[in-house]
Design a protein around this motif. Structure first.
Motif, PDB file in Angstrom:
ATOM      1  N   GLN A   1     -59.056 -52.537  17.898  1.00 30.43           N
ATOM      2  CA  GLN A   1     -57.624 -52.755  17.968  1.00 30.43           C
ATOM      3  C   GLN A   1     -57.432 -54.122  17.298  1.00 30.43           C
ATOM      4  N   GLU A   2     -58.359 -55.069  17.470  1.00 31.55           N
ATOM      5  CA  GLU A   2     -58.237 -56.453  16.767  1.00 31.55           C
ATOM      6  C   GLU A   2     -58.560 -56.208  15.327  1.00 31.55           C
ATOM      7  N   ALA A   3     -59.647 -55.340  15.058  1.00 28.65           N
ATOM      8  CA  ALA A   3     -59.718 -55.115  13.527  1.00 28.65           C
ATOM      9  C   ALA A   3     -58.580 -54.612  12.842  1.00 28.65           C
ATOM     10  N   GLN A   4     -58.009 -53.646  13.618  1.00 31.90           N
ATOM     11  CA  GLN A   4     -56.729 -53.012  12.948  1.00 31.90           C
ATOM     12  C   GLN A   4     -55.605 -54.019  12.919  1.00 31.90           C
ATOM     13  N   ARG A   5     -55.385 -54.827  13.895  1.00 37.22           N
ATOM     14  CA  ARG A   5     -54.226 -55.989  14.034  1.00 37.22           C
ATOM     15  C   ARG A   5     -54.633 -56.884  12.747  1.00 37.22           C
ATOM     16  N   MET A   6     -55.743 -57.285  12.542  1.00 34.47           N
ATOM     17  CA  MET A   6     -56.134 -58.178  11.384  1.00 34.47           C
ATOM     18  C   MET A   6     -55.835 -57.556  10.156  1.00 34.47           C
ATOM     19  N   LEU A   7     -56.359 -56.240  10.118  1.00 34.65           N
ATOM     20  CA  LEU A   7     -55.874 -55.379   8.875  1.00 34.65           C
ATOM     21  C   LEU A   7     -54.457 -55.405   8.550  1.00 34.65           C
ATOM     22  N   ASN A   8     -53.599 -55.310   9.410  1.00 29.94           N
ATOM     23  CA  ASN A   8     -52.274 -54.963   9.363  1.00 29.94           C
ATOM     24  C   ASN A   8     -51.293 -56.399   8.818  1.00 29.94           C
ATOM     25  N   ASN A   9     -51.954 -57.373   9.457  1.00 32.44           N
ATOM     26  CA  ASN A   9     -51.646 -58.729   9.162  1.00 32.44           C
ATOM     27  C   ASN A   9     -52.012 -59.012   7.780  1.00 32.44           C
ATOM     28  N   THR A  10     -53.071 -59.063   7.569  1.00 30.68           N
ATOM     29  CA  THR A  10     -53.741 -59.501   6.250  1.00 30.68           C
ATOM     30  C   THR A  10     -53.136 -58.509   5.017  1.00 30.68           C
ATOM     31  N   GLU A  11     -52.848 -57.262   5.406  1.00 32.20           N
ATOM     32  CA  GLU A  11     -52.320 -56.239   4.335  1.00 32.20           C
ATOM     33  C   GLU A  11     -50.675 -56.849   4.077  1.00 32.20           C
ATOM     34  N   GLY A  12     -50.190 -57.284   5.237  1.00 32.79           N
ATOM     35  CA  GLY A  12     -48.820 -57.652   5.112  1.00 32.79           C
ATOM     36  C   GLY A  12     -48.685 -58.963   4.147  1.00 32.79           C
ATOM     37  N   ILE A  13     -49.741 -59.669   4.535  1.00 35.83           N
ATOM     38  CA  ILE A  13     -49.769 -61.020   3.571  1.00 35.83           C
ATOM     39  C   ILE A  13     -50.046 -60.717   2.077  1.00 35.83           C
ATOM     40  N   VAL A  14     -50.823 -59.703   1.887  1.00 36.54           N
ATOM     41  CA  VAL A  14     -51.161 -59.501   0.482  1.00 36.54           C
ATOM     42  C   VAL A  14     -50.009 -58.706  -0.352  1.00 36.54           C
ATOM     43  N   ASN A  15     -49.476 -57.974   0.573  1.00 38.09           N
ATOM     44  CA  ASN A  15     -48.095 -57.460   0.015  1.00 38.09           C
ATOM     45  C   ASN A  15     -46.951 -58.490  -0.269  1.00 38.09           C
ATOM     46  N   GLN A  16     -46.876 -59.463   0.500  1.00 39.23           N
ATOM     47  CA  GLN A  16     -45.963 -60.467   0.211  1.00 39.23           C
ATOM     48  C   GLN A  16     -46.226 -61.196  -0.899  1.00 39.23           C
ATOM     49  N   VAL A  17     -47.568 -61.578  -1.042  1.00 39.89           N
ATOM     50  CA  VAL A  17     -48.005 -62.271  -2.223  1.00 39.89           C
ATOM     51  C   VAL A  17     -47.747 -61.584  -3.463  1.00 39.89           C
ATOM     52  N   GLU A  18     -48.141 -60.363  -3.424  1.00 38.61           N
ATOM     53  CA  GLU A  18     -48.010 -59.446  -4.616  1.00 38.61           C
ATOM     54  C   GLU A  18     -46.448 -59.331  -4.932  1.00 38.61           C
ATOM     55  N   ASN A  19     -45.617 -59.363  -4.172  1.00 36.25           N
ATOM     56  CA  ASN A  19     -44.070 -59.425  -4.091  1.00 36.25           C
ATOM     57  C   ASN A  19     -43.811 -60.310  -5.167  1.00 36.25           C
ATOM     58  N   ARG A  20     -44.177 -61.676  -4.605  1.00 40.78           N
ATOM     59  CA  ARG A  20     -43.896 -62.856  -5.309  1.00 40.78           C
ATOM     60  C   ARG A  20     -44.463 -62.801  -6.697  1.00 40.78           C
TER      61      ARG A  20
END
Length: 487
Positions: free
Chosen positions: A419-438
């Motif tokens: 669950q912790e690995a999946q949570r960190m994966l989701n959080n990091t994926e969100g940040i990567v997508n935000q940076v990529e959108n910018r």
């Protein structure tokens, strides 16, 4: 005094500049869906003016450069988050596979098989002389053995797969490094001749982005002796120089034994490096690292399963040896004429015991009477008991809670880690997508914007062409229309 053809030169420069801008716009539109393409813009600059009777007269425009609209700090931020994304993807993937193997809660997991094993003993306690009840106990024991072996074999298969993946990723890193080095060489030759290899820059950035998901990267521009940009970059990984300009890339090498020594077993150009993050490190930790403890995902889980199997077998054998089987009760003698002893339910547990070593005692597989369902009674002989005694079978069922707690603890920790690995994966994926959108908001191609630019440059081109026509008409009047009056 200006040239007679000054106006035509002005128009010509305007035509050339707007045509270049139109071509750049067309290039952007053509690459709107090209992965990694960076939008370009023609930077126009007024050409130096000339003096005409004390007045500074403009001479037109030219395209000073074709600029890639890209922010370096966003690239750095993207690659910093991308390595975390790769790391947690690898960890989450391995933990998910382990969850699939254990398959809890379900009717096919080890927990259910253990429950059936205890239920078999409970039923035997009600009818200890029943061959059918004894056969159920034996078969449930076989089911437990097979389940432990399945889990152990499956974990080893995941580890073998991880070894192959690590080898593949190692080759991928080296392949990307070679391509980056080759592009460095092409770029440096063009930059030295004052060309702007924007498309080659894009290709190299795509490769570095791909590399950043596998390992942690640090990109450093290379300057010449005059502090002028050569267009080339150095790429460092884990403190080691992977790519040095256009020189052959230094190879990444990983020594894979039963575990990986992350301090000395990962090298670049023969020198040890220390990976900080990335998919490669996530795979290596999942495979197993030296002195890694809980970080070594598969070895840690195998140790827990082995310990569970050992504890389970020892507890069952302890209770089984304390009871009496039907051969004891009937007074059967061994080949030496001595009373038969109770036997272990599972084969002898050694110091190097693993879950794969668990087996039902071969003697019990042959003779159901050797299952100890009774306890010793104080009726004169310490090894005597009535055939209807099923107290030992009942005692066997009582150790269920201790084994169950141990297994639930394993499943609980696995669930938390996953669950912790999946949570960190989701959080990091969100940040990567935000940076990529910018990043895309700056570097990406907007067809609406490019269409507007195309119309703007087209109108400017038409105006410059009209100016050339006007100047041509003026010169025609001067050259061909200024003759003698009346002729």
């Amino acid at each position: 005094m200006t040239s007679t053809f000054h106006g035509i030169e002005l128009g010509k420069r305007g035509l050339s500049a707007q045509q270049t801008a139109l071509s750049t716009t067309g290039h952007n539109i053509s690459n709107a869906n090209t992965i990694g393409y960076t939008r370009q813009r023609a930077e126009m600059q007024a050409t130096p003016s000339i003096s005409n009777n004390g007045v500074q007269l403009g001479t037109g425009v030219n395209v000073n450069s074709l600029v890639r609209l890209r922010e370096e700090y966003l690239d750095t931020q993207f690659r910093g988050e991308n390595k975390k994304l790769g790391y947690y993807e690898a960890k989450s993937d391995t933990l998910s596979k382990i969850e699939d193997i254990l398959n809890e809660p379900s009717d096919d997991g080890l927990g259910h098989v253990l429950d059936e094993f205890w239920k078999g003993w409970q039923e035997l306690s009600k009818d200890p002389d029943s061959s059918a009840a004894r056969a159920v106990v034996r078969q449930n024991g076989v089911a437990v053995v097979e389940t432990f072996k399945y889990i152990s074999d499956s974990l080893e298969q995941i580890k073998d797969d991880l070894k192959n993946i690590i080898t593949t990723k190692e080759k991928e890193v080296n392949s990307l490094a070679k391509q980056i080095s080759d592009l460095n060489g092409q770029i440096s030759r063009l930059v030295a001749n004052d060309y702007q290899p924007n498309d080659l820059y894009d290709q190299r950035d795509v490769l570095i982005d791909q590399l950043s998901k596998l390992v942690d990267v640090k990109v450093t521009p290379i300057l010449n002796g005059n502090d002028k940009d050569t267009g080339m970059v150095n790429v460092s990984v884990g403190g080691g120089l992977l790519v040095s300009g256009s020189n052959p890339a230094n190879p990444l090498k990983i020594v894979i034994d039963d575990v990986v020594d992350v301090e000395n077993g990962i090298t670049i150009g023969g020198e040890p490096i220390s990976l900080e993050s990335g998919e490669l490190l996530g795979r290596i930790e999942s495979y197993g690292i030296k002195d890694g403890g809980s970080k070594s995902t598969i070895p840690s889980m195998m140790d827990k399963i082995n310990e569970l199997a050992r504890t389970f077998a020892e507890e069952v054998n302890k209770v089984h040896l304390s009871g009496l089987n039907l051969e004891n009760i009937h007074g059967e003698l061994d080949e030496s004429g001595n009373p038969l002893k109770s036997v272990e339910f599972f084969t002898k547990i050694g110091t190097d015991f693993t879950a794969k070593d668990l087996n039902v005692n071969p003697d019990i597989m042959v003779n159901l009477n050797l299952i100890s369902a009774a306890t010793k009674e104080n009726n004169g002989s310490p090894d005597q008991s009535s055939t209807g005694n099923g107290k030992n079978a009942l005692d066997m069922a009582k150790i269920k809670s201790g084994i169950g707690d141990l297994y639930r603890n394993i499943i609980g920790h696995l669930g938390i880690d996953s669950q912790e690995a999946q949570r960190m994966l989701n959080n990091t994926e969100g940040i990567v997508n935000q940076v990529e959108n910018r990043r895309q908001s700056i570097s990406g191609v907007s067809l609406d914007e490019e269409m507007a630019n195309m119309i703007k440059f087209q109108q400017a081109y038409n105006a410059a062409a009209r100016m050339v026509t006007a100047m041509d008409q003026c010169l025609d009047k001067v050259i061909n229309g200024m003759g003698r009056v009346g002729l």
